[in-house]
Design a protein around this motif. Sequence first.
Motif, mmCIF file in Angstrom:
data_model
loop_
_atom_site.group_PDB
_atom_site.id
_atom_site.type_symbol
_atom_site.label_atom_id
_atom_site.label_comp_id
_atom_site.label_asym_id
_atom_site.label_seq_id
_atom_site.Cartn_x
_atom_site.Cartn_y
_atom_site.Cartn_z
ATOM 1 N N GLU A 24 0.850 -1.199 0.000
ATOM 2 C CA GLU A 24 0.000 0.000 0.000
ATOM 3 C C GLU A 24 0.883 1.245 0.000
ATOM 4 O O GLU A 24 1.932 1.261 0.688
ATOM 5 C CB GLU A 24 -0.846 -0.029 1.270
ATOM 6 C CG GLU A 24 -2.242 0.513 1.075
ATOM 7 C CD GLU A 24 -2.988 0.505 2.398
ATOM 8 O OE1 GLU A 24 -3.498 1.560 2.773
ATOM 9 O OE2 GLU A 24 -3.013 -0.577 3.050
ATOM 10 N N ILE A 25 0.471 2.267 -0.745
ATOM 11 C CA ILE A 25 1.303 3.476 -0.838
ATOM 12 C C ILE A 25 1.033 4.358 0.380
ATOM 13 O O ILE A 25 0.079 5.144 0.398
ATOM 14 C CB ILE A 25 1.016 4.236 -2.147
ATOM 15 C CG1 ILE A 25 1.257 3.313 -3.339
ATOM 16 C CG2 ILE A 25 1.873 5.501 -2.255
ATOM 17 C CD1 ILE A 25 0.873 3.883 -4.676
ATOM 18 N N LYS A 26 1.847 4.201 1.410
ATOM 19 C CA LYS A 26 1.674 5.014 2.614
ATOM 20 C C LYS A 26 2.946 4.942 3.473
ATOM 21 O O LYS A 26 3.839 4.147 3.213
ATOM 22 C CB LYS A 26 0.464 4.537 3.422
ATOM 23 C CG LYS A 26 0.577 3.128 3.939
ATOM 24 C CD LYS A 26 -0.583 2.789 4.860
ATOM 25 C CE LYS A 26 -0.287 1.456 5.531
ATOM 26 N NZ LYS A 26 -1.349 0.832 6.211
ATOM 27 N N LYS A 30 6.529 6.240 1.241
ATOM 28 C CA LYS A 30 5.453 6.560 0.282
ATOM 29 C C LYS A 30 5.979 6.851 -1.129
ATOM 30 O O LYS A 30 5.460 6.352 -2.117
ATOM 31 C CB LYS A 30 4.685 7.781 0.818
ATOM 32 C CG LYS A 30 3.340 7.985 0.212
ATOM 33 C CD LYS A 30 2.550 8.982 1.072
ATOM 34 C CE LYS A 30 1.165 9.219 0.528
ATOM 35 N NZ LYS A 30 1.106 10.170 -0.548
ATOM 36 N N LEU A 31 7.070 7.625 -1.209
ATOM 37 C CA LEU A 31 7.568 8.062 -2.516
ATOM 38 C C LEU A 31 8.042 6.877 -3.364
ATOM 39 O O LEU A 31 7.670 6.734 -4.538
ATOM 40 C CB LEU A 31 8.702 9.086 -2.334
ATOM 41 C CG LEU A 31 9.282 9.649 -3.619
ATOM 42 C CD1 LEU A 31 8.214 10.365 -4.446
ATOM 43 C CD2 LEU A 31 10.449 10.598 -3.310
ATOM 44 N N GLU A 34 5.238 4.668 -4.436
ATOM 45 C CA GLU A 34 4.492 5.270 -5.553
ATOM 46 C C GLU A 34 5.246 5.045 -6.870
ATOM 47 O O GLU A 34 4.647 4.709 -7.899
ATOM 48 C CB GLU A 34 4.332 6.762 -5.271
ATOM 49 C CG GLU A 34 3.272 7.428 -6.104
ATOM 50 C CD GLU A 34 3.263 8.931 -5.865
ATOM 51 O OE1 GLU A 34 3.057 9.362 -4.710
ATOM 52 O OE2 GLU A 34 3.490 9.668 -6.847
ATOM 53 N N ASP A 37 4.792 1.462 -7.939
ATOM 54 C CA ASP A 37 3.438 1.290 -8.462
ATOM 55 C C ASP A 37 3.333 1.893 -9.866
ATOM 56 O O ASP A 37 2.802 1.267 -10.801
ATOM 57 C CB ASP A 37 2.452 1.968 -7.497
ATOM 58 C CG ASP A 37 1.014 1.647 -7.830
ATOM 59 O OD1 ASP A 37 0.529 2.155 -8.854
ATOM 60 O OD2 ASP A 37 0.366 0.885 -7.075
ATOM 61 N N TYR A 38 3.879 3.090 -10.022
ATOM 62 C CA TYR A 38 3.855 3.778 -11.321
ATOM 63 C C TYR A 38 4.512 2.906 -12.399
ATOM 64 O O TYR A 38 4.009 2.776 -13.514
ATOM 65 C CB TYR A 38 4.593 5.114 -11.204
ATOM 66 C CG TYR A 38 4.681 5.887 -12.504
ATOM 67 C CD1 TYR A 38 3.651 6.717 -12.906
ATOM 68 C CD2 TYR A 38 5.810 5.769 -13.335
ATOM 69 C CE1 TYR A 38 3.730 7.419 -14.111
ATOM 70 C CE2 TYR A 38 5.895 6.457 -14.526
ATOM 71 C CZ TYR A 38 4.853 7.285 -14.917
ATOM 72 O OH TYR A 38 4.932 7.970 -16.101
ATOM 73 N N THR A 101 10.095 6.122 -15.505
ATOM 74 C CA THR A 101 10.118 6.321 -14.049
ATOM 75 C C THR A 101 11.122 7.403 -13.654
ATOM 76 O O THR A 101 10.819 8.267 -12.814
ATOM 77 C CB THR A 101 10.454 4.976 -13.359
ATOM 78 O OG1 THR A 101 9.568 3.978 -13.876
ATOM 79 C CG2 THR A 101 10.316 5.079 -11.854
ATOM 80 N N TYR A 105 10.170 10.600 -11.446
ATOM 81 C CA TYR A 105 10.598 10.575 -10.031
ATOM 82 C C TYR A 105 12.058 10.959 -9.824
ATOM 83 O O TYR A 105 12.524 11.004 -8.686
ATOM 84 C CB TYR A 105 10.329 9.189 -9.424
ATOM 85 C CG TYR A 105 8.854 8.894 -9.321
ATOM 86 C CD1 TYR A 105 8.112 9.340 -8.225
ATOM 87 C CD2 TYR A 105 8.192 8.202 -10.333
ATOM 88 C CE1 TYR A 105 6.751 9.097 -8.139
ATOM 89 C CE2 TYR A 105 6.827 7.958 -10.252
ATOM 90 C CZ TYR A 105 6.112 8.405 -9.154
ATOM 91 O OH TYR A 105 4.770 8.176 -9.076
#
Length: 296
Positions: A24-26, A30-31, A34, A37-38, A101, A105
């Motif tokens: 989970e993104i949290k 978090k970064l 993410e 996931d991206y 990516t 990012y």
Amino acid sequence: MVFKEQLQKNINMIEELLQEFLPEIKGSQKLILEAMDYSLMAGGKRIRPLLMGETYKLFGGEGDEIKLFMAAIEMIHTYSLVHDDLPAMDDDDYRRGRKTTHIVYGEDMGILAGDALLNYAFETATKSFDLVPDQSIQIGKALRVLSNKAGVFGMIGGQVIDVASTGESINKDTLDEIFRLKTGALIEASMMIGAILAGADQNQVDKIENIASNIGMAFQIQDDILDVIGNADSIGKPDLSDEKNKKTTYITLLGLEVSREKVEKHSEEAINQLKSIAGDTDFLEELVKMLIYREK
Ligand code: GRG
């Protein structure tokens, strides 16, 4: 069910399981979560998990542990693409129809997201020990194949020869070695793991390795062909990225016609070998044809 419907159903299932297995993104990570996931959820043909799942079914596999490995192989494949796009490698701004990516990012997170996906592949696959503890020996063997085929004597090794020989003239043997490792190794791992986890014996796993090797060669030669003749994504316009990157390809070495014949030869071999395996190979054969004669 007709092939295309079944294929779409399988792809949807893969998309769902990839999302399910990603963290989970949290929190404080978090970064990077993410960025992972991206990278992973950007689409893509999902051919490696498709081949793995079908080979598992071919040998009678019915469990859920295969899903963990299907996600793992796609994570490893995605990490390789994220790293391949970095400025130090191909320096690409677009992949799978969207920004790469490292462009979104930053280069630092691009490197780390790739590393994290590689590691998370093993974090995911090893959950299968809890799911089916009585299959520990098969799981161990599958993990060995996964790590070897992705490693320095597999995919990474192929990338090393490729990078080292960029701008140099290479012969067909070297090009074959690059293809066999860079592209073939992960396709071999996908199908071998499907067979191993379903309980296939060593002879059957060896046969599957050979079939996958032919699929990998045909797939990569077709990739070279598409780079020159254009693909559906670029509305018929050739990418010519191999030419831009000064890469020796099947086309520069053998020409378009012979390259097409090679695709034909490798795919025929793969399909004939598949037919010799007892069981329903119809979907796998269709899948191989679709991958090899794809337009993107
Ligand atoms: C950086 C360790 C490291 C390895 C990179 C896989 C790879 C090695 C580089 C990517 C560039 C490339 C063209 C590799 C050949 C294999 C290949 C055709 C990859 C693309 O796979 P697809 O077509 O991609 O399955 P999608 O986006 O559909 O998942």
